[in-house]
Design an enzyme around this catalytic site. Structure first.
Site, PDB file in Angstrom:
ATOM      1  N   HIS A 270      74.726 -26.682  18.857  1.00 46.50           N
ATOM      2  CA  HIS A 270      74.807 -27.326  17.532  1.00 46.50           C
ATOM      3  C   HIS A 270      73.455 -27.363  16.822  1.00 46.50           C
ATOM      4  CE1 HIS A 270      78.947 -28.338  18.111  1.00 46.50           C
ATOM      5  NE2 HIS A 270      78.716 -29.102  19.150  1.00 46.50           N
TER       6      HIS A 270
ATOM      7  N   ASP B 177      82.720 -22.781  23.986  1.00 43.68           N
ATOM      8  CA  ASP B 177      82.784 -24.247  23.915  1.00 43.68           C
ATOM      9  C   ASP B 177      83.897 -24.650  22.941  1.00 43.68           C
ATOM     10  OD1 ASP B 177      80.623 -26.783  24.366  1.00 43.68           O
ATOM     11  OD2 ASP B 177      81.835 -26.955  22.554  1.00 43.68           O
TER      12      ASP B 177
ATOM     13  N   ASP C  29      84.878 -27.900  27.487  1.00 44.02           N
ATOM     14  CA  ASP C  29      85.646 -28.957  26.825  1.00 44.02           C
ATOM     15  C   ASP C  29      86.936 -28.430  26.193  1.00 44.02           C
ATOM     16  OD1 ASP C  29      83.913 -27.566  25.181  1.00 44.02           O
ATOM     17  OD2 ASP C  29      82.981 -29.339  24.307  1.00 44.02           O
TER      18      ASP C  29
END
Lengths: 342, 342
Positions: free
Chosen positions: A159, A195, A284
């Site tokens: 990020h 991800d 995730d």
């Protein structure tokens, strides 16, 4: 494959993450690392390597100098204010406001953040640098001839944009590794981000470049963090046009749909013929992840590890997210084991 | 002068404000209102008026329809998520990210905020509407012939831009009042913002318009909230060029310096010859304000009230900030009393 790791990550563990209007124990916590190490040990995959010191020259090609200076000094500036808590932003340069870095730490935090949940603590900078060093050492192993390596990074990185932190990320480990491959002689590098969350930082960093192909599978930003990047119409710009591929997917996406997107991404990577592949490995996507909404089962992680192996490229896995802590070891190591076994 | 007020403001009182990395009891609290009312009573200035129902047509000229819909529905959307706390943003559309409103409430909060400290609660929308109605009724009193009026607004409004909330503000009460003056026949309205913090919302709303002159005295944004607007070089654009005047001042500014800036602002307003003046009245310029850094004494508030009276224009005072709660009554009423006595 070798796993690069060290213990410095423990120095970053904020007391609070802003979640649901409260400060809660962060989902991104040191225990995640412990459980992955445990699983590597139990699978007899414990070929551990210490990272080399961080080469800041590569980092400076990925992040702006002002941003690096901010990260290095933010905690000390915050501590001078004698606030009771850890460093969290309170005001941001929103639409039509000035994009100028303020002098006060309250303003600087808002200027350099893309998300607010992530506190900066006394140990954040040293841990972020150590995490980047882990990725960099993994890249060097692969550049040096290893077929693959696993960089057990913590904090994660995808990020973090060239001048933005947030979403538990400070330095973009995967981007730093990709740049490292180029600096070591690669002509083209693909970053495959599996991800659950869009790798907005990595996309931002390479958006106008053709020497890095970025492909990301993730929750649709209309309903998933980071909400403001990761749309299918973001395809790169300038020289980078056509070298950014997003696969946003809706709530409840299972492995059949997700795997089809992965096949498509792998076909794009094959066509690109990169000299190395960096996998931003977040797990995730798992069905029980507490802050995500895909439906992958643990065995699916082995399957997709094998699919990535079929790319038959020198491959560095860089750890990103995954918050179903009990299963993070199984799911992460399943990817690596599926890759190796293929 | 008459004071417009009602009790609905009590419905907005978040449990937590994000401050110094913690959730603390908000500086902007109902007690502020109580102490001002108490002081009005003790000074025999208790000429109280109930507000009329809010005319949304004027509000819609100030705020975007999407923003109003968001504010009206944010709490219900948040409540559906069953989060433990009140509605606070966690992710924002930072530089180079998409400025698109997401579907999920977590994304919407970030899309519409300019600051993060300010929680939205179950009572926020009704309180914000009531506060705007207080300002609107004050404007109608003055448009109807009263020389002046005091709109005891809570929550405050001057940080709310056309599509942004934050800094304790949701609807821009002063801007709604200014628009009300125009709709009632005024050709030109001046908004004089004497709150310690820059009125970024009011500036934003009128930045390209010549029918409202905005003049603001405030802490230098390099070191003071809202950090990203309020610079001296922001002078308006298009038709609004020359109708925006900022007086940023450094930490420790006393009344001599501040009063000179006020004189200058008043000269600008005189030259503009407005049909009405709206004063965004924050008293956080007071020396003991806990989140500000000017050095005004209580008697200075009387002096500057008298200075504003010399403008000799129909004048509406709209309550904004001020967080030295014990002195907020004295300082606020000193301005009104100084104005009336002049």
């Amino acid at each position: 494959m070798k796993t690069v790791l060290n213990e410095v990550h423990r120095q970053h563990f904020p007391k609070g993450e802003l979640y649901g209007g409260e400060l809660v124990v962060p989902f991104e916590r040191p225990e995640r690392w412990d459980i992955i190490v445990e699983q590597l040990n139990s699978m007899e995959m414990a070929d551990f390597v210490d990272p080399d010191p961080l080469d800041m020259e590569t980092v400076q090609k990925i992040h702006d100098a002002d941003f690096l200076r901010f990260l290095a000094t933010a905690w000390d500036m915050w501590a001078e204010e004698n606030y009771a808590g850890e460093a969290l932003p309170t005001v941001i340069p929103a639409r039509r406001m000035q994009q100028r870095e303020p002098d006060h730490i309250d303003g600087k935090l808002g200027y350099f953040c893309m998300a607010i949940e992530t506190a900066i603590t006394s140990g954040t900078w040293v841990a972020a640098c150590a995490s980047a060093a882990v990725a960099q050492t993994g890249q060097r192993l692969v550049s040096g001839g290893e077929a693959s390596a696993f960089a057990l990074c913590r904090p994660p990185g995808h990020h973090a944009a060239r001048d933005l932190y947030g979403g538990y990320c400070f330095l973009n480990n995967a981007a730093i590794a990709a740049q490292g491959f180029l600096d070591a002689g690669a002509s083209r590098v693909a970053v495959l981000d599996v991800d659950f969350h869009h790798g907005n930082g990595t996309q931002d960093i390479f958006y106008d470049r053709s020497d890095v192909l970025f492909a990301s599978l993730h929750g649709d930003p209309r309903t998933a963090f980071p909400h403001f990047l990761g749309f299918a119409d973001e395809t790169g710009k300038g020289e980078g046009e056509g070298f950014n591929v997003n696969y946003p997917m809706p709530s409840g996406t299972d492995f059949q749909t997700w795997g089809n997107a992965l096949d498509d991404a792998c076909a794009r990577i094959d066509a690109y013929a990169p000299d190395a592949v960096v996998v931003s490995l977040g797990v995730d996507t798992y069905k029980d992840d507490p802050i995500s909404f895909f439906r992958l089962e643990s065995e699916n992680f082995s399957t997709y590890g094998a699919r990535i192996a079929k790319l038959a490229r020198p491959t560095l896995f860089v750890m990103e997210g995954g918050y179903a802590v009990e299963e993070i070891g199984t799911n992460t190591v399943n990817v690596l084991e599926g890759f190796e076994r293929a």
